[in-house]
Design an enzyme around this catalytic site. Structure first.
Site, PDB file in Angstrom:
ATOM      1  N   ILE A  14      47.885  14.348  30.447  1.00  0.00           N
ATOM      2  CA  ILE A  14      49.210  14.715  29.933  1.00  0.00           C
ATOM      3  C   ILE A  14      50.244  13.626  30.215  1.00  0.00           C
ATOM      4  CG2 ILE A  14      50.109  16.042  31.930  1.00  0.00           C
ATOM      5  CD1 ILE A  14      50.448  16.835  28.147  1.00  0.00           C
ATOM      6  N   SER A  36      48.769   7.109  41.528  1.00  0.00           N
ATOM      7  CA  SER A  36      47.555   7.728  40.999  1.00  0.00           C
ATOM      8  C   SER A  36      46.372   7.042  41.656  1.00  0.00           C
ATOM      9  CB  SER A  36      47.517   7.544  39.471  1.00  0.00           C
ATOM     10  OG  SER A  36      46.827   8.581  38.846  1.00  0.00           O
ATOM     11  N   ARG A  37      45.372   7.849  42.074  1.00  0.00           N
ATOM     12  CA  ARG A  37      44.266   7.282  42.868  1.00  0.00           C
ATOM     13  C   ARG A  37      43.402   6.328  42.062  1.00  0.00           C
ATOM     14  NH1 ARG A  37      41.806  12.973  43.931  1.00  0.00           N
ATOM     15  NH2 ARG A  37      41.986  12.708  41.673  1.00  0.00           N
ATOM     16  N   LYS A  90      53.706  22.212  34.222  1.00  0.00           N
ATOM     17  CA  LYS A  90      53.316  23.614  34.304  1.00  0.00           C
ATOM     18  C   LYS A  90      51.842  23.694  34.689  1.00  0.00           C
ATOM     19  CE  LYS A  90      50.643  24.624  31.605  1.00  0.00           C
ATOM     20  NZ  LYS A  90      49.294  24.239  31.075  1.00  0.00           N
ATOM     21  N   ASP A 168      45.522  28.453  32.078  1.00  0.00           N
ATOM     22  CA  ASP A 168      46.164  27.121  32.007  1.00  0.00           C
ATOM     23  C   ASP A 168      46.852  26.961  30.644  1.00  0.00           C
ATOM     24  OD1 ASP A 168      46.560  24.220  33.044  1.00  0.00           O
ATOM     25  OD2 ASP A 168      45.658  24.012  31.062  1.00  0.00           O
TER      26      ASP A 168
HETATM   27  P1  NAP Z   1      44.081  15.439  34.258  1.00  0.00           P
HETATM   28  O1  NAP Z   1      43.770  14.730  32.977  1.00  0.00           O
HETATM   29  O2  NAP Z   1      42.956  15.880  35.133  1.00  0.00           O
HETATM   30  O3  NAP Z   1      45.097  14.509  35.032  1.00  0.00           O
HETATM   31  C1  NAP Z   1      45.627  14.829  36.290  1.00  0.00           C
HETATM   32  C2  NAP Z   1      45.636  13.566  37.113  1.00  0.00           C
HETATM   33  O4  NAP Z   1      46.103  13.903  38.400  1.00  0.00           O
HETATM   34  C3  NAP Z   1      44.264  12.959  37.284  1.00  0.00           C
HETATM   35  O5  NAP Z   1      44.009  11.980  36.306  1.00  0.00           O
HETATM   36  C4  NAP Z   1      44.306  12.382  38.684  1.00  0.00           C
HETATM   37  O6  NAP Z   1      44.591  10.995  38.628  1.00  0.00           O
HETATM   38  C5  NAP Z   1      45.452  13.077  39.387  1.00  0.00           C
HETATM   39  N1  NAP Z   1      44.972  13.930  40.483  1.00  0.00           N
HETATM   40  C6  NAP Z   1      45.515  13.993  41.731  1.00  0.00           C
HETATM   41  N2  NAP Z   1      44.852  14.856  42.492  1.00  0.00           N
HETATM   42  C7  NAP Z   1      43.860  15.348  41.739  1.00  0.00           C
HETATM   43  C8  NAP Z   1      42.809  16.272  41.993  1.00  0.00           C
HETATM   44  N3  NAP Z   1      42.690  16.855  43.199  1.00  0.00           N
HETATM   45  N4  NAP Z   1      41.949  16.563  41.002  1.00  0.00           N
HETATM   46  C9  NAP Z   1      42.084  15.974  39.787  1.00  0.00           C
HETATM   47  N5  NAP Z   1      43.053  15.076  39.486  1.00  0.00           N
HETATM   48  C10 NAP Z   1      43.932  14.762  40.468  1.00  0.00           C
HETATM   49  O7  NAP Z   1      44.921  16.759  33.965  1.00  0.00           O
HETATM   50  P2  NAP Z   1      46.029  16.972  32.835  1.00  0.00           P
HETATM   51  O8  NAP Z   1      45.384  17.593  31.654  1.00  0.00           O
HETATM   52  O9  NAP Z   1      46.840  15.758  32.650  1.00  0.00           O
HETATM   53  O10 NAP Z   1      46.860  18.145  33.530  1.00  0.00           O
HETATM   54  C11 NAP Z   1      47.748  17.915  34.607  1.00  0.00           C
HETATM   55  C12 NAP Z   1      48.791  19.012  34.590  1.00  0.00           C
HETATM   56  O11 NAP Z   1      49.477  18.965  33.324  1.00  0.00           O
HETATM   57  C13 NAP Z   1      48.197  20.424  34.687  1.00  0.00           C
HETATM   58  O12 NAP Z   1      49.023  21.245  35.458  1.00  0.00           O
HETATM   59  C14 NAP Z   1      48.171  20.901  33.233  1.00  0.00           C
HETATM   60  O13 NAP Z   1      48.268  22.314  33.124  1.00  0.00           O
HETATM   61  C15 NAP Z   1      49.397  20.217  32.683  1.00  0.00           C
HETATM   62  N6  NAP Z   1      49.360  20.035  31.209  1.00  0.00           N
HETATM   63  C16 NAP Z   1      48.263  19.512  30.584  1.00  0.00           C
HETATM   64  C17 NAP Z   1      48.236  19.405  29.211  1.00  0.00           C
HETATM   65  C18 NAP Z   1      47.067  18.822  28.459  1.00  0.00           C
HETATM   66  O14 NAP Z   1      47.055  18.857  27.220  1.00  0.00           O
HETATM   67  N7  NAP Z   1      46.057  18.248  29.105  1.00  0.00           N
HETATM   68  C19 NAP Z   1      49.323  19.829  28.458  1.00  0.00           C
HETATM   69  C20 NAP Z   1      50.447  20.285  29.124  1.00  0.00           C
HETATM   70  C21 NAP Z   1      50.453  20.393  30.496  1.00  0.00           C
HETATM   71  P3  NAP Z   1      43.968  10.029  39.765  1.00  0.00           P
HETATM   72  O15 NAP Z   1      42.510  10.376  39.842  1.00  0.00           O
HETATM   73  O16 NAP Z   1      44.271   8.677  39.253  1.00  0.00           O
HETATM   74  O17 NAP Z   1      44.711  10.403  41.026  1.00  0.00           O
END
Ligand code: NAP
Length: 308
Positions: A14, A36-37, A90, A168
């Site tokens: 996101i 970011s890690r 969120k 989610d």
């Molecule tokens: P994601 O692709 O998994 O990205 C989250 C990032 O956070 C990871 O790339 C990771 O980067 C970091 N991170 C830090 N601690 C972590 C852990 N314990 N486990 C996994 N990742 C960790 O997730 P996302 O889809 O972007 O979602 C993140 C948030 O945005 C959620 O709350 C989600 O509900 C919200 N959101 C997502 C979307 C969507 O379409 N995907 C839309 C609206 C809102 P590093 O490994 O580099 O630290």
């Protein structure tokens, strides 16, 4: 006014899909760092995590947390204790008690805390709210059905405790309904379907009632292939109001309405700049309260194991 110096924490899907572009397009806020890690960005200071960032001496005013909800509390707390304003993706956290604790901490520190609901910032939401305030409502039904394999490939956290499973995306629908409804509502029935090998539900069937007794139903499902459904249908004495495409389009009495271009994340950053400028917070946790209720009142149904 000098622009807010912002750091993004968690450069994942996101952050890349929406936050970077929205920050770029918003006056009054500049991205100066990323924590970011496993990811980094050119032309900004990069750190492995928020603690490294806060200890680095790089000057920031605010952080935008784009990490999964589990672990978000520690990051937000560290940022607030270091005197930084905080914007939360969120859902705002993994539990209710932690988000209320953050609200208190931000107030004590005199900092802005913004619990964002991007779907609330979708183009059809405010027009629907205005229309519903003028009409006599009969019922509301939500259908939020998508293919988890397509939208959340290999996101392990989403299936873990606190990841919310089908809530989610489902919480986005609740964030819209809590905004457009002219009266409050509460949960009366909840059925949650869990894959045998997962800690979070793949489907949920919810029934709510408003203060005056109107039914509000929500069917959430992550097993939908083919066309995807993110619809909210409102039956009124005067006709039907339908929000489709996650709140970005509006159909009133069968007629598609002209709604403005979708600017969800640009709206969120515009609002964050305004909150910081005024020294305010925006912490409406009601969508998370309904999700917590769904788990609390939920009858558990087990279904076949889910593999990515
Ligand atoms: P994601 O692709 O998994 O990205 C989250 C990032 O956070 C990871 O790339 C990771 O980067 C970091 N991170 C830090 N601690 C972590 C852990 N314990 N486990 C996994 N990742 C960790 O997730 P996302 O889809 O972007 O979602 C993140 C948030 O945005 C959620 O709350 C989600 O509900 C919200 N959101 C997502 C979307 C969507 O379409 N995907 C839309 C609206 C809102 P590093 O490994 O580099 O630290």
């Amino acid at each position: 006014m000098t622009p807010i110096r912002l750091a993004i924490v968690g450069l994942g899907k996101i952050a890349r899909d929406q936050h970077l572009g929205a920050i770029e397009a918003t006056d009054g806020i500049d991205l100066v760092a990323v924590a970011s890690r496993n990811a980094s960005l050119e032309n900004v200071a990069c750190f492995a995590d928020i603690h490294e960032l806060l200890a680095s001496g790089v000057e920031i005013d605010a952080v935008s947390l784009c990490t999964p909800p589990q672990g978000r509390f520690e990051q937000a707390k560290a940022a607030l204790e270091a005197g930084k304003h905080v914007m939360l993706e969120k859902p705002p956290g993994a539990t209710l008690s932690e988000v209320f604790a953050l609200e208190t901490l931000a107030r004590e520190k005199g900092l802005s805390l913004f619990a964002t609901w991007h779907s609330r910032a979708a183009a059809a939401v405010e027009p629907a709210r205005a229309l519903m305030a003028e009409r006599t409502l009969k019922s509301v039904s939500v259908e939020w059905k998508e293919d988890v394999r397509h939208w959340h490939p290999s996101q392990a956290w989403i299936w873990e405790p606190g990841g919310l499973g089908v809530f989610d995306p489902g919480i986005n629908a609740l964030s819209i309904v809590t905004r457009i409804m002219p009266e409050t509502f509460h949960l009366v029935r909840s059925e949650l379907t869990f894959p045998a090998n997962r800690a979070a539900p793949i489907a949920a069937s919810l029934a709510f009632e408003t203060k005056s007794g109107l039914p509000v139903a929500a069917e959430l499902d992550w097993r939908q292939t083919g066309p995807q459904t993110w619809d909210i249908r409102v039956e009124t004495e005067e006709g039907t109001i339908v929000l489709t495409h996650g709140g970005s389009r509006l159909i009133v009495d069968g007629e598609a309405q002209i709604v403005e271009e979708d600017r969800e994340y640009r709206n969120l950053y515009r609002d964050f700049v305004a909150l910081v400028t005024k020294g305010d917070s925006d912490t409406d946790f009601s969508p998370l309260v309904h999700v917590a209720d769904a788990f609390m009142l939920g009858r558990r149904i087990e279904t076949e194991a889910f593999e990515d």
